[in-house]
Write an enzyme that holds these catalytic residues in place. Structure first.
Site, mmCIF file in Angstrom:
data_model
loop_
_atom_site.group_PDB
_atom_site.id
_atom_site.type_symbol
_atom_site.label_atom_id
_atom_site.label_comp_id
_atom_site.label_asym_id
_atom_site.label_seq_id
_atom_site.Cartn_x
_atom_site.Cartn_y
_atom_site.Cartn_z
ATOM 1 N N ASN A 7 26.639 46.637 34.059
ATOM 2 C CA ASN A 7 26.253 45.552 34.744
ATOM 3 C C ASN A 7 27.171 44.949 34.842
ATOM 4 O O ASN A 7 28.275 44.201 34.117
ATOM 5 C CB ASN A 7 25.763 44.132 33.851
ATOM 6 C CG ASN A 7 25.644 43.053 34.668
ATOM 7 O OD1 ASN A 7 25.680 42.392 35.941
ATOM 8 N ND2 ASN A 7 24.276 42.317 34.504
ATOM 9 N N GLU A 34 24.043 44.140 39.047
ATOM 10 C CA GLU A 34 23.902 43.177 39.798
ATOM 11 C C GLU A 34 25.250 42.635 40.675
ATOM 12 O O GLU A 34 26.398 42.712 40.573
ATOM 13 C CB GLU A 34 24.462 41.852 38.584
ATOM 14 C CG GLU A 34 23.851 41.165 38.198
ATOM 15 C CD GLU A 34 24.075 39.688 37.358
ATOM 16 O OE1 GLU A 34 24.402 39.234 38.115
ATOM 17 O OE2 GLU A 34 24.749 40.034 36.327
ATOM 18 N N TYR A 106 17.386 46.542 36.697
ATOM 19 C CA TYR A 106 18.204 45.198 36.170
ATOM 20 C C TYR A 106 17.089 43.956 36.294
ATOM 21 O O TYR A 106 16.735 44.208 37.322
ATOM 22 C CB TYR A 106 19.065 44.540 37.763
ATOM 23 C CG TYR A 106 19.763 43.755 37.217
ATOM 24 C CD1 TYR A 106 20.363 42.906 36.140
ATOM 25 C CD2 TYR A 106 19.675 42.301 38.056
ATOM 26 C CE1 TYR A 106 20.549 40.995 35.599
ATOM 27 C CE2 TYR A 106 20.222 40.648 38.234
ATOM 28 C CZ TYR A 106 20.554 40.938 36.480
ATOM 29 O OH TYR A 106 20.866 38.938 36.629
ATOM 30 N N ASP A 147 20.325 46.939 32.657
ATOM 31 C CA ASP A 147 20.248 45.373 31.655
ATOM 32 C C ASP A 147 19.219 45.006 31.814
ATOM 33 O O ASP A 147 18.464 44.565 32.587
ATOM 34 C CB ASP A 147 21.609 44.587 32.798
ATOM 35 C CG ASP A 147 20.664 43.240 32.167
ATOM 36 O OD1 ASP A 147 20.368 43.002 30.869
ATOM 37 O OD2 ASP A 147 21.881 42.474 32.976
ATOM 38 N N ASP A 247 31.065 40.124 32.201
ATOM 39 C CA ASP A 247 30.206 39.416 30.743
ATOM 40 C C ASP A 247 29.282 40.306 29.813
ATOM 41 O O ASP A 247 28.631 40.725 29.048
ATOM 42 C CB ASP A 247 29.103 38.507 30.541
ATOM 43 C CG ASP A 247 28.661 38.231 32.428
ATOM 44 O OD1 ASP A 247 28.055 39.248 32.689
ATOM 45 O OD2 ASP A 247 27.714 37.227 32.900
ATOM 46 N N HIS A 248 29.185 41.822 30.601
ATOM 47 C CA HIS A 248 28.889 42.791 30.177
ATOM 48 C C HIS A 248 29.833 44.757 29.698
ATOM 49 O O HIS A 248 30.742 44.297 30.519
ATOM 50 C CB HIS A 248 27.602 43.609 30.766
ATOM 51 C CG HIS A 248 26.458 42.751 31.305
ATOM 52 N ND1 HIS A 248 25.212 42.833 30.246
ATOM 53 C CD2 HIS A 248 26.472 41.585 31.497
ATOM 54 C CE1 HIS A 248 24.167 41.612 30.984
ATOM 55 N NE2 HIS A 248 25.104 41.105 31.705
#
Length: 256
Positions: A7, A34, A106, A147, A247-248
């Protein structure tokens, strides 16, 4: 063969992070989520220069998914999850790469819950599970990577009560993920790390990365043919700690 999911949380803002990871990790297939970019904003040329062909479904502001293949061009087979033609959110793409059916997803976050976003999340997962069952029944080598926005078990989240009302950990969400396992799909990370604490996502807020306050949201599920070829599964945690990181962290499997 190395297959990864990542992601990227805005592909153009984090393009240099992505290219640096590709150069070091050298995955053969990558599922990205994303993208947060219009169809025409996808950095096709930069990825081609790095040696990757790509298919993608872009969407501005949110969502967007892509499949990359090192040294080849993925053959696009599906641009949306079947079951609801009115759904315009770019959350699913499917392609054939070197004899493998690759599904990149996603899934909806679902917050706040209860509410329409959680209802959409559960309905989306019902559609995913129905399509996954059809893919599994083909007997083909298939990977479902992405994700999932589901924490499958309590051990897949750091000790906290702050997520108790979050859609990611609700019984209905976990039940949707369990349906896939009951169909026969293999959770590759858990197969290779049956007792370990595993996180793939650390929120930017509340100092969660330095505290290792993570969640396991990114999963690679393998059909029977691929599960028999599984030799390794890991998380490139260090990527999360880089400047300007998503953040992944990337998750990958190796198949013989």
């Amino acid at each position: 063969m190395k297959i990864a999911t990542f992601n990227i949380n805005n592909i153009n803002s984090r393009l240099q992070n992505l290219l640096a990871w590709l150069a070091v990790a050298e995955p053969d297939i990558v599922c990205l989520q994303e993208l947060k970019a219009r169809q025409t904003q996808f950095p096709r040329t930069a990825l081609a220069d790095a040696g990757y062909g790509a298919v993608w479904v872009g969407q501005p502001t949110w969502n967007g998914v892509a499949i990359l293949a090192r040294g080849s061009e993925p053959v696009l087979t599906r641009e949306a999850l079947p079951g609801d033609e009115s759904d315009q959110q770019a959350r699913y793409i499917e392609a054939a790469v070197n004899g493998i059916v690759v599904a990149c997803l996603y899934a909806p976050n679902g917050n706040p819950q209860p509410g329409p976003k959680f209802t959409y999340k559960l309905a989306w997962h019902e559609r995913l599970n129905a399509h996954a069952a059809e893919l599994f029944d083909t007997g083909l080598p298939v990977v479902l990577a992405g994700d999932y926005n589901i924490v499958p078990e309590p051990r897949d989240i750091y000790p906290t009560r702050s997520y108790d009302d979050n859609a990611l950990v609700q019984p209905e969400s976990r039940a949707a993920f369990a349906v896939l396992l009951d169909q026969g799909w293999t959770d590759a990370l858990r197969k290779k790390h049956p007792k370990d604490t595993l996180y793939t996502f650390w929120d930017y807020r509340r100092n969660r990365w330095p505290r290792d306050a993570g969640l396991r949201l990114d999963h690679i599920l393998l059909s029977k043919k691929l599960a028999r070829r599984l030799t390794g599964a890991e998380i490139d945690r260090d990527v999360r700690g880089e400047t300007g990181a998503s953040d992944h962290a990337p998750v990958w499997v190796e198949l013989r």
